[in-house]
Design an enzyme around this catalytic site. Structure first.
Site, mmCIF file in Angstrom:
data_model
loop_
_atom_site.group_PDB
_atom_site.id
_atom_site.type_symbol
_atom_site.label_atom_id
_atom_site.label_comp_id
_atom_site.label_asym_id
_atom_site.label_seq_id
_atom_site.Cartn_x
_atom_site.Cartn_y
_atom_site.Cartn_z
ATOM 1 N N GLU A 365 1.000 -1.155 -0.036
ATOM 2 C CA GLU A 365 -0.138 -0.007 -0.012
ATOM 3 C C GLU A 365 0.766 1.169 0.197
ATOM 4 O O GLU A 365 1.817 1.271 0.757
ATOM 5 C CB GLU A 365 -0.813 0.009 1.274
ATOM 6 C CG GLU A 365 -2.112 -0.586 1.270
ATOM 7 C CD GLU A 365 -3.038 -0.546 2.615
ATOM 8 O OE1 GLU A 365 -2.914 0.640 3.017
ATOM 9 O OE2 GLU A 365 -3.684 -1.461 2.864
HETATM 10 C C1 BG6 Z 1 -4.094 1.733 5.536
HETATM 11 C C2 BG6 Z 1 -5.121 0.759 5.943
HETATM 12 O O1 BG6 Z 1 -3.690 2.055 6.959
HETATM 13 O O2 BG6 Z 1 -4.453 2.884 5.014
HETATM 14 C C3 BG6 Z 1 -6.525 0.966 4.941
HETATM 15 O O3 BG6 Z 1 -4.688 -0.493 5.349
HETATM 16 C C4 BG6 Z 1 -6.741 2.461 5.052
HETATM 17 O O4 BG6 Z 1 -7.484 0.280 5.189
HETATM 18 C C5 BG6 Z 1 -5.691 3.297 4.386
HETATM 19 O O5 BG6 Z 1 -8.078 2.778 4.396
HETATM 20 C C6 BG6 Z 1 -5.851 4.742 4.252
HETATM 21 O O6 BG6 Z 1 -5.911 5.270 5.435
HETATM 22 P P1 BG6 Z 1 -7.163 6.102 5.817
HETATM 23 O O7 BG6 Z 1 -7.368 6.177 7.362
HETATM 24 O O8 BG6 Z 1 -7.099 7.456 4.868
HETATM 25 O O9 BG6 Z 1 -8.414 5.239 5.152
#
Ligand code: BG6
Length: 460
Positions: A365
């Site tokens: 990610e």
């Molecule tokens: C990561 C997670 O921490 O970041 C996701 O695995 C999350 O589930 C993503 O959606 C983005 O963060 P946020 O808090 O803006 O949704």
């Protein structure tokens, strides 16, 4: 001449999770997860009071969405199975409707030459398990291991990459230390117990996986947030070291080296924050070493030594050891309030190379959430040049790390289609594809078209 070519068969794709994309929250036999329950109880905790019920309707639109993935050049895609959908009572009976849905998704991905990466847990504890204590209770550890075994048995003939958890530290921190996720508790000892039991659950799932002799790989996804100290002063360096122990190495060391850092154990013992351990636990932790590590990276963490003396009678908190530090001139994603520091991704990969046996890994990610993206709409398409710039400037560092020998095998953006972001709901949009919440219409953004050429040419 300046073309950056990535290694052969590099994984280009994106990630999402079941609870953030499926919708159909209580349909076809799915039971409540803590998110469904919390929203029913306290909708005001969620941005614009949008809950997990519909999210991005992947439960209905999986076929169309997978066609879109293909269209933007994905060769791999991660999502998660919802425990509360597959085994609504937490243990026992498997829900045939859920099996049908996940089979459809996996088969359709494969039919489109998109490798399914399947995660088993993305912050979504079934309520029936939370009612008996969630990760505080070792019975839940065994129930999770059984759930994992069921998943391997049902889908393991086709899934090539499995992940036991996504960012296991998030429920620990947000649920039990800072209280901004359910069950909204402030109790460090509970938090360390939850963290420890999550690791035991991870190890038991890895053991089940190995016993089943599957030809696939098993991994875990960690949000590794490099800790940078304000200065080279020993007190600042020590603050960064403790932060690294608490927030990174507490999960990274056990899943790659098979044991916890002694320094972390000493620190927790000194402050009476060690969870209860049983005979045989150390051996169990030792069996949780993964084949593949997913790295989520969004922002760095900058710290300095504490400026004031801690009240020893206050409840134990990570902030006993550091103060946050704001670097002058830092680059920000103002929508999310996160610093953008591209070199962090290189530092993580280099650390894995130098201190963790260069374990095979990938960027699982990375991404940029932006509020009010419709302001960038031109002729029906979101012109998200800022996202292209964000991805490219991180990929530059991934490329450099690979050139220097880091074992990074892919890059997944968070996320495929604008999805539901927990308490932020749909405030910030992250996708390659935009989602009209009213009509559920999907439209490829400029970044979706751009990533297609990157994937086709295996570089840019
Ligand atoms: C990561 C997670 O921490 O970041 C996701 O695995 C999350 O589930 C993503 O959606 C983005 O963060 P946020 O808090 O803006 O949704």
């Amino acid at each position: 001449m300046n073309f950056k070519r990535f290694p052969k068969s590099f994984w280009w794709g994106s990630a999402t999770s079941g609870p953030q994309s499926e919708g159909a929250a209580l349909k076809d036999g799915k039971s409540h997860s803590i998110w469904d329950l919390w929203f029913e109880q306290q909708a005001e905790c969620f941005h614009n009071q949008v809950g997990p019920e519909d999210t991005s309707t992947f439960y209905e639109n999986w076929k169309e969405d997978i066609a879109l993935m293909k269209q933007i050049g994905h060769n791999s895609f991660r999502t998660s199975i919802q425990w509360s959908r597959l085994i609504p009572d937490g243990v026992g009976e498997v829900n045939p409707k859920a099996v049908e849905f996940y089979n459809n998704v996996i088969n359709e991905l494969i039919a489109n030459d998109i490798e399914p990466f399947i995660n088993l847990y993305h912050f979504d504890m079934p309520v029936c398990m939370q009612e008996i204590g969630g990760w505080e209770n070792r019975k839940v550890v065994d129930a999770y291991a059984e759930y994992a075994r069921q998943c391997f048995g049902l889908f393991g003939d086709r899934v090539s990459k499995w992940f036991t958890f996504n960012e296991p530290i998030v429920p620990v921190k947000q649920g039990y230390v800072y209280a901004n996720h359910y069950p909204q508790t402030h109790d460090f000892l509970k938090a360390s117990t939850v963290a420890y039991h999550t690791m035991l659950a991870h190890s038991k799932a890895v053991i089940a996986f190995r016993e089943m002799n599957l030809s696939s790989e098993i991994g875990i996804i960690l949000n590794l947030t490099p800790a940078y100290s304000r200065s080279e002063h020993p007190a600042d360096l020590e603050a960064a070291n403790v932060v690294d122990l608490l927030f990174n190495r507490s999960f990274l060391d056990p899943v790659t080296l098979g044991h916890y850092p002694q320094e972390l154990l000493n620190l927790l013992a000194e402050h009476k924050q060690l969870p209860l351990c049983r005979d045989g636990d150390a051996q169990l932790i030792g069996q949780g070493i993964v084949d593949l590590l997913g790295v989520n990276y969004y922002e760095p963490r900058r710290v300095q030594a504490k400026q004031h003396v801690v009240n020893p009678n206050s409840s134990f908190m990570p902030e006993w050891f550091y103060d946050p530090y704001i670097k002058p001139g830092r680059k920000m994603n103002v929508h999310r309030g996160w610093e953008i520091y591209e070199k962090g991704i290189y530092d993580i990969l280099t650390n894995l190379k130098e201190n963790y046996g260069n374990i095979p890994c990938f960027i699982s990610e990375n991404g940029m959430g932006v509020e009010g993206e419709n302001q960038f709409l031109q002729d029906g398409q979101i012109q998200d040049d800022y996202r292209i710039e964000f991805i490219k400037s991180h990929l530059d560092y991934v490329h450099q790390a690979i050139e220097e020998g880091c074992h990074c095998k892919g890059y997944h953006l968070w996320t495929f289609i604008d999805c539901w972001s927990w308490i932020n709901s749909y405030k910030n949009r992250y996708g390659f594809i935009s989602l009209d919440l009213e009509t559920q219409k999907r439209t490829i953004k400029k970044s979706g078209e751009w990533i297609k050429t990157v994937s086709q040419e295996n570089g840019y």
